[in-house]
Motif scaffolding. Structure first.
Motif, PDB file in Angstrom:
ATOM      1  N   ILE A  32       0.832  -1.201   0.000  1.00 34.60           N
ATOM      2  CA  ILE A  32       0.000   0.000   0.000  1.00 34.60           C
ATOM      3  C   ILE A  32       0.865   1.250   0.000  1.00 34.60           C
ATOM      4  CG2 ILE A  32      -1.713   1.320   1.327  1.00 34.60           C
ATOM      5  CD1 ILE A  32      -3.010  -1.386   2.050  1.00 34.60           C
ATOM      6  N   SER A  33       1.953   1.229   0.739  1.00 36.91           N
ATOM      7  CA  SER A  33       2.874   2.366   0.737  1.00 36.91           C
ATOM      8  C   SER A  33       3.419   2.611  -0.667  1.00 36.91           C
ATOM      9  CB  SER A  33       4.024   2.114   1.720  1.00 36.91           C
ATOM     10  OG  SER A  33       4.919   3.197   1.713  1.00 36.91           O
ATOM     11  N   LYS A  34       3.839   1.558  -1.320  1.00 32.63           N
ATOM     12  CA  LYS A  34       4.390   1.688  -2.681  1.00 32.63           C
ATOM     13  C   LYS A  34       3.329   2.180  -3.652  1.00 32.63           C
ATOM     14  CE  LYS A  34       7.513   1.134  -5.884  1.00 32.63           C
ATOM     15  NZ  LYS A  34       8.602   2.083  -6.019  1.00 32.63           N
ATOM     16  N   LEU A  35       2.111   1.676  -3.542  1.00 29.72           N
ATOM     17  CA  LEU A  35       1.045   2.070  -4.457  1.00 29.72           C
ATOM     18  C   LEU A  35       0.584   3.515  -4.238  1.00 29.72           C
ATOM     19  CD1 LEU A  35      -0.997  -1.251  -4.402  1.00 29.72           C
ATOM     20  CD2 LEU A  35       0.301  -0.327  -6.345  1.00 29.72           C
ATOM     21  N   LEU A  36       0.620   3.974  -2.992  1.00 30.37           N
ATOM     22  CA  LEU A  36       0.155   5.336  -2.710  1.00 30.37           C
ATOM     23  C   LEU A  36       1.245   6.401  -2.837  1.00 30.37           C
ATOM     24  CD1 LEU A  36      -2.248   4.874   0.358  1.00 30.37           C
ATOM     25  CD2 LEU A  36      -2.863   5.354  -2.020  1.00 30.37           C
ATOM     26  N   THR A  37       2.472   6.042  -2.505  1.00 29.98           N
ATOM     27  CA  THR A  37       3.524   7.057  -2.450  1.00 29.98           C
ATOM     28  C   THR A  37       4.690   6.809  -3.397  1.00 29.98           C
ATOM     29  OG1 THR A  37       4.826   5.961  -0.736  1.00 29.98           O
ATOM     30  CG2 THR A  37       3.026   7.413   0.003  1.00 29.98           C
ATOM     31  N   ALA A  38       4.721   5.658  -4.025  1.00 25.31           N
ATOM     32  CA  ALA A  38       5.851   5.228  -4.857  1.00 25.31           C
ATOM     33  C   ALA A  38       7.094   4.951  -4.007  1.00 25.31           C
ATOM     34  CB  ALA A  38       6.153   6.225  -5.966  1.00 25.31           C
ATOM     35  N   ASN A  42       6.452   4.155   4.373  1.00 29.46           N
ATOM     36  CA  ASN A  42       5.830   5.399   4.785  1.00 29.46           C
ATOM     37  C   ASN A  42       5.212   5.132   6.154  1.00 29.46           C
ATOM     38  OD1 ASN A  42       3.336   7.159   5.163  1.00 29.46           O
ATOM     39  ND2 ASN A  42       4.315   8.171   3.418  1.00 29.46           N
ATOM     40  N   LYS A  43       5.768   5.768   7.182  1.00 29.85           N
ATOM     41  CA  LYS A  43       5.381   5.483   8.564  1.00 29.85           C
ATOM     42  C   LYS A  43       3.877   5.621   8.786  1.00 29.85           C
ATOM     43  CE  LYS A  43       6.493   6.776  13.304  1.00 29.85           C
ATOM     44  NZ  LYS A  43       7.285   7.658  14.158  1.00 29.85           N
ATOM     45  N   ARG A  44       3.291   6.696   8.275  1.00 26.70           N
ATOM     46  CA  ARG A  44       1.853   6.922   8.466  1.00 26.70           C
ATOM     47  C   ARG A  44       1.037   5.780   7.860  1.00 26.70           C
ATOM     48  NH1 ARG A  44      -1.590  12.072   8.315  1.00 26.70           N
ATOM     49  NH2 ARG A  44      -3.664  11.242   7.890  1.00 26.70           N
ATOM     50  N   ILE A  45       1.380   5.391   6.646  1.00 23.45           N
ATOM     51  CA  ILE A  45       0.660   4.301   5.981  1.00 23.45           C
ATOM     52  C   ILE A  45       0.837   2.996   6.746  1.00 23.45           C
ATOM     53  CG2 ILE A  45       0.577   2.887   3.891  1.00 23.45           C
ATOM     54  CD1 ILE A  45       1.132   5.483   2.322  1.00 23.45           C
ATOM     55  N   TYR A  46       2.041   2.714   7.207  1.00 24.80           N
ATOM     56  CA  TYR A  46       2.278   1.490   7.968  1.00 24.80           C
ATOM     57  C   TYR A  46       1.408   1.451   9.221  1.00 24.80           C
ATOM     58  CZ  TYR A  46       6.231  -0.419   5.318  1.00 24.80           C
ATOM     59  OH  TYR A  46       7.022  -0.991   4.355  1.00 24.80           O
ATOM     60  N   LEU A  47       1.328   2.566   9.931  1.00 24.30           N
ATOM     61  CA  LEU A  47       0.510   2.607  11.153  1.00 24.30           C
ATOM     62  C   LEU A  47      -0.972   2.414  10.842  1.00 24.30           C
ATOM     63  CD1 LEU A  47       2.251   5.528  13.071  1.00 24.30           C
ATOM     64  CD2 LEU A  47       2.286   3.095  13.668  1.00 24.30           C
ATOM     65  N   VAL A  48      -1.456   3.079   9.807  1.00 20.92           N
ATOM     66  CA  VAL A  48      -2.870   2.967   9.444  1.00 20.92           C
ATOM     67  C   VAL A  48      -3.199   1.557   8.959  1.00 20.92           C
ATOM     68  CG1 VAL A  48      -4.649   3.781   7.832  1.00 20.92           C
ATOM     69  CG2 VAL A  48      -3.153   5.424   8.975  1.00 20.92           C
ATOM     70  N   VAL A  49      -2.379   1.012   8.090  1.00 22.76           N
ATOM     71  CA  VAL A  49      -2.647  -0.324   7.545  1.00 22.76           C
ATOM     72  C   VAL A  49      -2.551  -1.387   8.644  1.00 22.76           C
ATOM     73  CG1 VAL A  49      -1.844  -2.077   5.909  1.00 22.76           C
ATOM     74  CG2 VAL A  49      -2.014   0.313   5.205  1.00 22.76           C
ATOM     75  N   ALA A  50      -1.592  -1.264   9.534  1.00 23.82           N
ATOM     76  CA  ALA A  50      -1.510  -2.203  10.662  1.00 23.82           C
ATOM     77  C   ALA A  50      -2.770  -2.077  11.517  1.00 23.82           C
ATOM     78  CB  ALA A  50      -0.267  -1.927  11.499  1.00 23.82           C
ATOM     79  N   GLY A  51      -3.219  -0.855  11.766  1.00 22.89           N
ATOM     80  CA  GLY A  51      -4.444  -0.640  12.538  1.00 22.89           C
ATOM     81  C   GLY A  51      -5.672  -1.212  11.849  1.00 22.89           C
ATOM     82  N   ASN A 115      -8.868   2.543   6.334  1.00 24.85           N
ATOM     83  CA  ASN A 115      -7.821   3.260   5.595  1.00 24.85           C
ATOM     84  C   ASN A 115      -8.331   4.606   5.080  1.00 24.85           C
ATOM     85  OD1 ASN A 115      -6.127   1.107   6.098  1.00 24.85           O
ATOM     86  ND2 ASN A 115      -6.263   0.267   4.034  1.00 24.85           N
ATOM     87  N   LEU A 116      -9.567   4.622   4.595  1.00 21.31           N
ATOM     88  CA  LEU A 116     -10.146   5.878   4.120  1.00 21.31           C
ATOM     89  C   LEU A 116     -10.272   6.902   5.243  1.00 21.31           C
ATOM     90  CD1 LEU A 116     -12.907   4.614   1.669  1.00 21.31           C
ATOM     91  CD2 LEU A 116     -10.923   6.019   1.085  1.00 21.31           C
ATOM     92  N   LEU A 117     -10.730   6.447   6.397  1.00 16.10           N
ATOM     93  CA  LEU A 117     -10.896   7.364   7.523  1.00 16.10           C
ATOM     94  C   LEU A 117      -9.600   8.080   7.885  1.00 16.10           C
ATOM     95  CD1 LEU A 117     -13.208   5.303   9.917  1.00 16.10           C
ATOM     96  CD2 LEU A 117     -13.787   7.441   8.730  1.00 16.10           C
ATOM     97  N   PHE A 118      -8.490   7.370   7.809  1.00 12.83           N
ATOM     98  CA  PHE A 118      -7.229   7.930   8.280  1.00 12.83           C
ATOM     99  C   PHE A 118      -6.278   8.419   7.176  1.00 12.83           C
ATOM    100  CE2 PHE A 118      -8.745   5.351  11.792  1.00 12.83           C
ATOM    101  CZ  PHE A 118      -8.624   6.259  12.835  1.00 12.83           C
ATOM    102  N   LEU A 119      -6.600   8.138   5.925  1.00 12.72           N
ATOM    103  CA  LEU A 119      -5.688   8.538   4.843  1.00 12.72           C
ATOM    104  C   LEU A 119      -6.305   9.470   3.811  1.00 12.72           C
ATOM    105  CD1 LEU A 119      -3.963   5.080   4.140  1.00 12.72           C
ATOM    106  CD2 LEU A 119      -3.008   7.032   5.401  1.00 12.72           C
ATOM    107  N   LYS A 120      -7.611   9.659   3.841  1.00 13.67           N
ATOM    108  CA  LYS A 120      -8.269  10.429   2.771  1.00 13.67           C
ATOM    109  C   LYS A 120      -7.876  11.903   2.714  1.00 13.67           C
ATOM    110  CE  LYS A 120     -12.519  11.364   5.286  1.00 13.67           C
ATOM    111  NZ  LYS A 120     -13.921  11.056   5.407  1.00 13.67           N
ATOM    112  N   LYS A 121      -7.366  12.449   3.793  1.00 13.89           N
ATOM    113  CA  LYS A 121      -6.928  13.851   3.769  1.00 13.89           C
ATOM    114  C   LYS A 121      -5.614  14.020   3.011  1.00 13.89           C
ATOM    115  CE  LYS A 121      -9.261  15.278   7.974  1.00 13.89           C
ATOM    116  NZ  LYS A 121      -9.119  15.760   9.336  1.00 13.89           N
TER     117      LYS A 121
END
Length: 155
Positions: A32-38, A42-51, A115-121
């Motif tokens: 997901i980090s690679k797909l969203l940020t290339a 990405n620490k934020r993505i890792y925390l959200v996806v783990a959650g 993921n949407l709740l925490f990453l959509k911004k």
């Protein structure tokens, strides 16, 4: 390998189960980090996806316990072994596939919402949805191949 020849409800609470689940969560974070940020990390993505994975797992445990009178992880993640199901019986195999597909779809729904709740911004909604779906397809395919191959003596 006897420790892999049990249902997920037992395996999940063994050290090997924790290692397997951590591996799956890490792979989803990575993808997901690679797909969203290339970028692969990405620490934020890792925390959200783990959650989102932990949330999905907890929902699965509670749902399974409610549907099965106290048995955990039987419905949510229908990983069973050859001791519990005969995959050569078409009806048993069909039931397993249906349970597995339902668990897969509901898991993706829960993880996508989280993921949407925490990453959509920060990221586009469509990209969050697709990256979650793609990462789950990849990890389910790999995880299924590994776990069921051992459970049914295919490897």
């Amino acid at each position: 390998m006897i420790t892999l020849d049990v249902s997920f409800g037992i395996f999940a609470f063994l050290p090997q189960g924790w290692i397997f689940m951590a591996f799956v969560i890490f792979c989803e974070c990575y993808l997901i980090s690679k797909l969203l940020t290339a970028k692969w990390v990405n620490k934020r993505i890792y925390l959200v996806v783990a959650g989102s994975n932990i949330t999905s797992g907890l929902v699965g445990i509670v749902t399974s316990m409610l549907l099965n009178g106290g048995w955990y992880l039987v419905v949510w993640f229908p990983w069973v072994s050859s001791h519990e199901i005969n995959i050569h019986n078409k009806e048993s195999l069909r039931a397993l596939v249906i349970f597995y597909l339902v668990a897969f779809v509901v898991s993706i729904a829960i993880e996508t919402i989280f993921n949407l709740l925490f990453l959509k911004k920060v990221y586009m909604v469509k990209r969050i949805i697709w990256s979650t779906v793609i990462a789950n397809i990849v990890t389910y395919l790999v995880g299924t191949l590994i776990l069921y191959s051992y459970s049914f003596g295919l490897l």
